[in-house]
Design a protein around this motif. Sequence first.
Motif, PDB file in Angstrom:
ATOM      1  N   MET A   1      63.941   5.003  52.594  1.00 34.99           N
ATOM      2  CA  MET A   1      63.396   5.619  51.384  1.00 34.99           C
ATOM      3  C   MET A   1      63.139   7.104  51.604  1.00 34.99           C
ATOM      4  SD  MET A   1      60.741   2.573  50.340  1.00 34.99           S
ATOM      5  CE  MET A   1      59.739   3.622  49.292  1.00 34.99           C
ATOM      6  N   ALA A   2      62.585   7.428  52.761  1.00 34.19           N
ATOM      7  CA  ALA A   2      62.302   8.834  53.071  1.00 34.19           C
ATOM      8  C   ALA A   2      63.600   9.631  53.163  1.00 34.19           C
ATOM      9  CB  ALA A   2      61.520   8.926  54.380  1.00 34.19           C
ATOM     10  N   ARG A   3      64.619   9.038  53.795  1.00 30.47           N
ATOM     11  CA  ARG A   3      65.907   9.734  53.900  1.00 30.47           C
ATOM     12  C   ARG A   3      66.522   9.956  52.523  1.00 30.47           C
ATOM     13  NH1 ARG A   3      66.489   6.706  58.750  1.00 30.47           N
ATOM     14  NH2 ARG A   3      67.444   4.979  57.607  1.00 30.47           N
ATOM     15  N   ALA A   4      66.401   8.963  51.647  1.00 25.40           N
ATOM     16  CA  ALA A   4      66.932   9.103  50.296  1.00 25.40           C
ATOM     17  C   ALA A   4      66.210  10.212  49.536  1.00 25.40           C
ATOM     18  CB  ALA A   4      66.814   7.776  49.542  1.00 25.40           C
ATOM     19  N   ALA A   5      64.896  10.318  49.746  1.00 26.99           N
ATOM     20  CA  ALA A   5      64.127  11.378  49.088  1.00 26.99           C
ATOM     21  C   ALA A   5      64.548  12.748  49.598  1.00 26.99           C
ATOM     22  CB  ALA A   5      62.630  11.158  49.318  1.00 26.99           C
TER      23      ALA A   5
ATOM     24  N   PRO B   1      48.239  11.127  64.821  1.00 24.41           N
ATOM     25  CA  PRO B   1      49.142  10.522  63.839  1.00 24.41           C
ATOM     26  C   PRO B   1      50.515  11.160  63.762  1.00 24.41           C
ATOM     27  CG  PRO B   1      47.521  11.904  62.755  1.00 24.41           C
ATOM     28  CD  PRO B   1      47.112  11.837  64.193  1.00 24.41           C
ATOM     29  N   GLY B   2      50.703  12.319  64.403  1.00 17.31           N
ATOM     30  CA  GLY B   2      52.019  12.954  64.378  1.00 17.31           C
ATOM     31  C   GLY B   2      52.256  13.821  63.164  1.00 17.31           C
ATOM     32  N   VAL B   3      51.251  13.919  62.291  1.00 12.61           N
ATOM     33  CA  VAL B   3      51.310  14.811  61.134  1.00 12.61           C
ATOM     34  C   VAL B   3      50.006  15.589  61.092  1.00 12.61           C
ATOM     35  CG1 VAL B   3      52.765  13.213  59.813  1.00 12.61           C
ATOM     36  CG2 VAL B   3      50.270  13.147  59.528  1.00 12.61           C
ATOM     37  N   ARG B   4      50.029  16.688  60.348  1.00  9.33           N
ATOM     38  CA  ARG B   4      48.794  17.408  60.082  1.00  9.33           C
ATOM     39  C   ARG B   4      48.173  16.808  58.829  1.00  9.33           C
ATOM     40  NH1 ARG B   4      48.171  23.647  57.998  1.00  9.33           N
ATOM     41  NH2 ARG B   4      45.958  23.922  58.512  1.00  9.33           N
ATOM     42  N   LEU B   5      47.049  16.168  58.988  1.00 14.69           N
ATOM     43  CA  LEU B   5      46.395  15.478  57.878  1.00 14.69           C
ATOM     44  C   LEU B   5      45.285  16.353  57.314  1.00 14.69           C
ATOM     45  CD1 LEU B   5      45.975  12.954  56.129  1.00 14.69           C
ATOM     46  CD2 LEU B   5      44.520  12.029  57.963  1.00 14.69           C
ATOM     47  N   LEU B   6      45.420  16.704  56.038  1.00 10.57           N
ATOM     48  CA  LEU B   6      44.431  17.555  55.378  1.00 10.57           C
ATOM     49  C   LEU B   6      43.821  16.824  54.192  1.00 10.57           C
ATOM     50  CD1 LEU B   6      46.416  20.930  55.102  1.00 10.57           C
ATOM     51  CD2 LEU B   6      44.753  20.305  56.853  1.00 10.57           C
ATOM     52  N   PRO B   7      42.501  16.874  54.043  1.00 13.55           N
ATOM     53  CA  PRO B   7      41.930  16.400  52.786  1.00 13.55           C
ATOM     54  C   PRO B   7      42.313  17.364  51.676  1.00 13.55           C
ATOM     55  CG  PRO B   7      40.232  17.479  54.095  1.00 13.55           C
ATOM     56  CD  PRO B   7      41.480  17.440  54.945  1.00 13.55           C
ATOM     57  N   MET B   8      42.407  16.876  50.458  1.00 13.96           N
ATOM     58  CA  MET B   8      42.773  17.763  49.356  1.00 13.96           C
ATOM     59  C   MET B   8      41.729  18.853  49.144  1.00 13.96           C
ATOM     60  SD  MET B   8      41.985  15.187  46.182  1.00 13.96           S
ATOM     61  CE  MET B   8      40.275  14.970  45.576  1.00 13.96           C
ATOM     62  N   THR B   9      40.474  18.543  49.474  1.00 15.49           N
ATOM     63  CA  THR B   9      39.378  19.492  49.314  1.00 15.49           C
ATOM     64  C   THR B   9      38.265  19.152  50.293  1.00 15.49           C
ATOM     65  OG1 THR B   9      37.767  20.423  47.744  1.00 15.49           O
ATOM     66  CG2 THR B   9      38.296  18.090  47.494  1.00 15.49           C
ATOM     67  N   ASP B  10      37.465  20.161  50.634  1.00 17.24           N
ATOM     68  CA  ASP B  10      36.257  19.922  51.419  1.00 17.24           C
ATOM     69  C   ASP B  10      35.064  19.606  50.522  1.00 17.24           C
ATOM     70  OD1 ASP B  10      37.333  20.230  53.968  1.00 17.24           O
ATOM     71  OD2 ASP B  10      37.001  22.401  53.998  1.00 17.24           O
ATOM     72  N   ASP B  11      35.242  19.796  49.230  1.00 15.45           N
ATOM     73  CA  ASP B  11      34.166  19.559  48.274  1.00 15.45           C
ATOM     74  C   ASP B  11      34.105  18.084  47.884  1.00 15.45           C
ATOM     75  OD1 ASP B  11      33.497  22.350  48.099  1.00 15.45           O
ATOM     76  OD2 ASP B  11      35.301  22.607  46.874  1.00 15.45           O
ATOM     77  N   ARG B  12      32.947  17.687  47.386  1.00 13.64           N
ATOM     78  CA  ARG B  12      32.771  16.280  47.012  1.00 13.64           C
ATOM     79  C   ARG B  12      33.430  16.006  45.660  1.00 13.64           C
ATOM     80  NH1 ARG B  12      27.147  12.740  47.253  1.00 13.64           N
ATOM     81  NH2 ARG B  12      27.965  10.827  46.291  1.00 13.64           N
ATOM     82  N   VAL B  13      34.377  15.087  45.667  1.00 24.79           N
ATOM     83  CA  VAL B  13      35.034  14.615  44.449  1.00 24.79           C
ATOM     84  C   VAL B  13      35.026  13.093  44.496  1.00 24.79           C
ATOM     85  CG1 VAL B  13      37.174  14.534  43.106  1.00 24.79           C
ATOM     86  CG2 VAL B  13      36.521  16.643  44.300  1.00 24.79           C
TER      87      VAL B  13
ATOM     88  N   MET C   1      62.333  12.403  60.188  1.00 22.92           N
ATOM     89  CA  MET C   1      62.374  13.810  60.604  1.00 22.92           C
ATOM     90  C   MET C   1      61.492  14.005  61.837  1.00 22.92           C
ATOM     91  SD  MET C   1      64.378  15.369  58.433  1.00 22.92           S
ATOM     92  CE  MET C   1      63.971  17.103  58.534  1.00 22.92           C
ATOM     93  N   PRO C   2      61.897  13.467  62.977  1.00 21.52           N
ATOM     94  CA  PRO C   2      61.020  13.470  64.159  1.00 21.52           C
ATOM     95  C   PRO C   2      60.644  14.861  64.670  1.00 21.52           C
ATOM     96  CG  PRO C   2      63.248  12.824  64.750  1.00 21.52           C
ATOM     97  CD  PRO C   2      63.192  12.825  63.252  1.00 21.52           C
ATOM     98  N   ASP C   3      61.471  15.868  64.367  1.00 20.37           N
ATOM     99  CA  ASP C   3      61.172  17.216  64.860  1.00 20.37           C
ATOM    100  C   ASP C   3      60.524  18.104  63.805  1.00 20.37           C
ATOM    101  OD1 ASP C   3      62.316  16.622  67.358  1.00 20.37           O
ATOM    102  OD2 ASP C   3      64.321  17.003  66.562  1.00 20.37           O
ATOM    103  N   ALA C   4      60.279  17.553  62.626  1.00 23.57           N
ATOM    104  CA  ALA C   4      59.716  18.357  61.542  1.00 23.57           C
ATOM    105  C   ALA C   4      58.208  18.503  61.692  1.00 23.57           C
ATOM    106  CB  ALA C   4      60.036  17.716  60.193  1.00 23.57           C
ATOM    107  N   GLU C   5      57.694  19.587  61.154  1.00 17.61           N
ATOM    108  CA  GLU C   5      56.245  19.755  61.038  1.00 17.61           C
ATOM    109  C   GLU C   5      55.844  19.226  59.665  1.00 17.61           C
ATOM    110  OE1 GLU C   5      55.158  23.791  61.678  1.00 17.61           O
ATOM    111  OE2 GLU C   5      56.034  23.887  63.688  1.00 17.61           O
TER     112      GLU C   5
END
Length: 296
Positions: free
Chosen positions: A283-287, A103-115, A1-5
């Motif tokens: 695999m991604a296309r199948a998903a 990286p071409g994606v928006r990378l977010l940590p699941m949390t800013d808190d320490r886990v 999905m080259p044009d996807a966000e």
Amino acid sequence: MPDAEITVVGNTGDDIHLFGLKVCPDLDTVMYTLGGGIHEEQGWGREGETFAVKEELAAYGVGPEWFGLGDRDFATHIVRTQMLGAGYPLSAVTEALCARWKPGVRLLPMTDDRVETHVAIDVDGERRAVHFQEYWVKLRASVDALAVVPVGAEAAKPAPGVLDAIAGADVILFPPSNPVVSVGTILAVPGIREAVAAAPAPVVGLSPLVGGAPVRGMADKVLAAVGVESTAQAVARHYGADLIDGWLVDTVDADAVAAVEEAGIACRAVPLMMTDEDATAAMARAALALAEEVRA
């Protein structure tokens, strides 16, 4: 999905403090891989890495020696630790690091808190808890995991942007990652599992098990700790029809399709071995195709 966000929510339960530095293995692996700097054969760390700093630390008797931080990798952790020390949250630090790698994606940590994910084990008849990295890297999951606990998760909050990304998504994918200590840890942060379950978008997962065994790593060890069999259909049921709408299994597990669908989850058998970029893209296309099926 080259044009996807595309937004990637990364697991931070594997994070560990070493040599006074904050190390985020999962976030960095995504950043390095999509940014073109990963050591392809290892699947972690930097390409063209050297280990002079690690060797010097060992000469001073400073460990742990079992965790391989390379010289190039150290720079990432130094920048991260400096920014955290200056008061920036992990989500902002990750965005700043990604400004270099693109990286071409928006990378977010699941949390800013320490886990931190800890694993309960028995050693010489004594039960103790170790950091997941010690269990996985040092011990190589050579002993049974008795329990897996994402310490701090119950008090954590989703990082800024995580819930909005889930609520606004057209499709939500669970990659073939460890369902207990990767995807499961993300879902353990209060609000995230609920947001996925309530999202209007179809949710499709890819099995991390092929032929009853993990393709990479030792997911079967931690699945046993939470009472889940090491089969593609058992992992689908572990997530549940309240969370996922579709599930992909490998063609060798085609006999699992009926059992998964009996649980109320649409299922298809497709090749799930990430042998190269083309196979991974398929695999991604199948998903995405299955997501469109369940959407209809």
